[in-house]
Design a protein around this motif. Structure first.
Motif, PDB file in Angstrom:
ATOM      1  N   UNK A  53       0.811  -1.211   0.000  1.00  0.00           N
ATOM      2  CA  UNK A  53       0.000   0.000   0.000  1.00  0.00           C
ATOM      3  C   UNK A  53       0.846   1.263   0.000  1.00  0.00           C
ATOM      4  N   UNK A  54       1.877   1.324   0.837  1.00  0.00           N
ATOM      5  CA  UNK A  54       2.646   2.559   0.982  1.00  0.00           C
ATOM      6  C   UNK A  54       3.347   2.951  -0.315  1.00  0.00           C
ATOM      7  N   UNK A  55       3.901   1.974  -1.012  1.00  0.00           N
ATOM      8  CA  UNK A  55       4.553   2.275  -2.289  1.00  0.00           C
ATOM      9  C   UNK A  55       3.543   2.824  -3.285  1.00  0.00           C
ATOM     10  N   UNK A  56       2.367   2.204  -3.339  1.00  0.00           N
ATOM     11  CA  UNK A  56       1.324   2.679  -4.247  1.00  0.00           C
ATOM     12  C   UNK A  56       0.848   4.063  -3.846  1.00  0.00           C
ATOM     13  N   UNK A  57       0.745   4.298  -2.545  1.00  0.00           N
ATOM     14  CA  UNK A  57       0.223   5.582  -2.067  1.00  0.00           C
ATOM     15  C   UNK A  57       1.157   6.735  -2.412  1.00  0.00           C
ATOM     16  N   UNK A  58       2.441   6.466  -2.518  1.00  0.00           N
ATOM     17  CA  UNK A  58       3.396   7.523  -2.867  1.00  0.00           C
ATOM     18  C   UNK A  58       3.277   7.946  -4.327  1.00  0.00           C
ATOM     19  N   UNK A  59       2.556   7.171  -5.118  1.00  0.00           N
ATOM     20  CA  UNK A  59       2.391   7.483  -6.538  1.00  0.00           C
ATOM     21  C   UNK A  59       1.165   8.365  -6.783  1.00  0.00           C
ATOM     22  N   UNK A  60       0.182   8.313  -5.884  1.00  0.00           N
ATOM     23  CA  UNK A  60      -1.127   8.894  -6.191  1.00  0.00           C
ATOM     24  C   UNK A  60      -1.346  10.364  -5.844  1.00  0.00           C
TER      25      UNK A  60
END
Length: 218
Positions: free
Chosen positions: A185-192
């Protein structure tokens, strides 16, 4: 020569998609935070709740204010953008407009406060912070336009404001796609932080190049 005046099936399907997803996120995304304390959500594995569970009370209050303001603005958007309601129930349009403007004010101001404490780090501060500033600015410009009687300009600013309101939906759609790709989740959240709203705004600006977009949606 006969001409068609109603919306095309694709446009109608798009309007229904926007309306249904807006209402769904406005209702169901908030339910866990209404039903459970942040500590319980954090214990259940919610990274977002865990980020705020141990924060000062004023910051947790800002989180709830942001969710409530954003959720209400999202819930009212289909009413505000409906041409039928504007023409057949102008008083309803005005009152829901006032409520939506207040909701955006609360959601944007609290979002600006939350930005430095987000999970995405510096990119989140920039992305979510700019989103909050533009969201409030577009809503204020829409209000200014209608007070001056500039109906077309009002509708255009309203569409821009909706593009940013709808970021609550696109953020979650991007996470659904990115979490399996990135692995967590955290890696994905840094993209959004930018991905959640910049494409929305680009699409609206492209639509607004066509004068007929001033009358969307129907």
């Amino acid at each position: 020569m006969a001409t068609t005046t109603g919306p095309t099936p694709w446009r109608l399907a798009g309007v229904w998609w926007l309306a249904l997803t807006a209402v769904a996120i406005a209702v169901f995304a908030l339910l866990p935070y209404v039903a459970q304390p942040l500590d319980d959500l954090a214990a259940d594995g919610s990274e977002l709740a865990a980020n705020y569970a141990d924060r000062p009370a004023w910051l947790r209050l800002c989180l709830y204010a942001h969710m409530t303001g954003g959720g209400l603005a999202l819930l009212l958007s289909p009413i505000q953008l409906s041409a039928r309601i504007r023409s057949r129930a102008p008083r309803l349009h005005r009152w829901t407009g006032r409520a939506a403007l207040a909701a955006i004010g609360i959601g944007a101001a609290s979002g600006l406060v939350l930005a430095p404490h987000n999970l995405a780090g510096p990119v989140g501060v920039a992305g979510f912070g700019l989103l909050a500033v533009l969201w409030l600015t577009f809503a204020a410009l829409g209000l200014r336009a209608i007070r001056r009687g500039a109906v077309t300009a009002h509708r255009r600013w309203a569409l821009r404001a909706f593009a940013l309101t709808y970021a609550a939906v696109t953020l979650r759609l991007w996470l659904v796609a990115l979490v399996p790709l990135t692995g967590d989740f955290l890696t994905a959240y840094r993209v959004v932080p930018f991905l959640a709203w910049v494409p929305n705004l680009v699409v609206v600006e492209l639509l607004l190049r066509d004068r007929r977009a001033a009358h969307l949606p129907r």
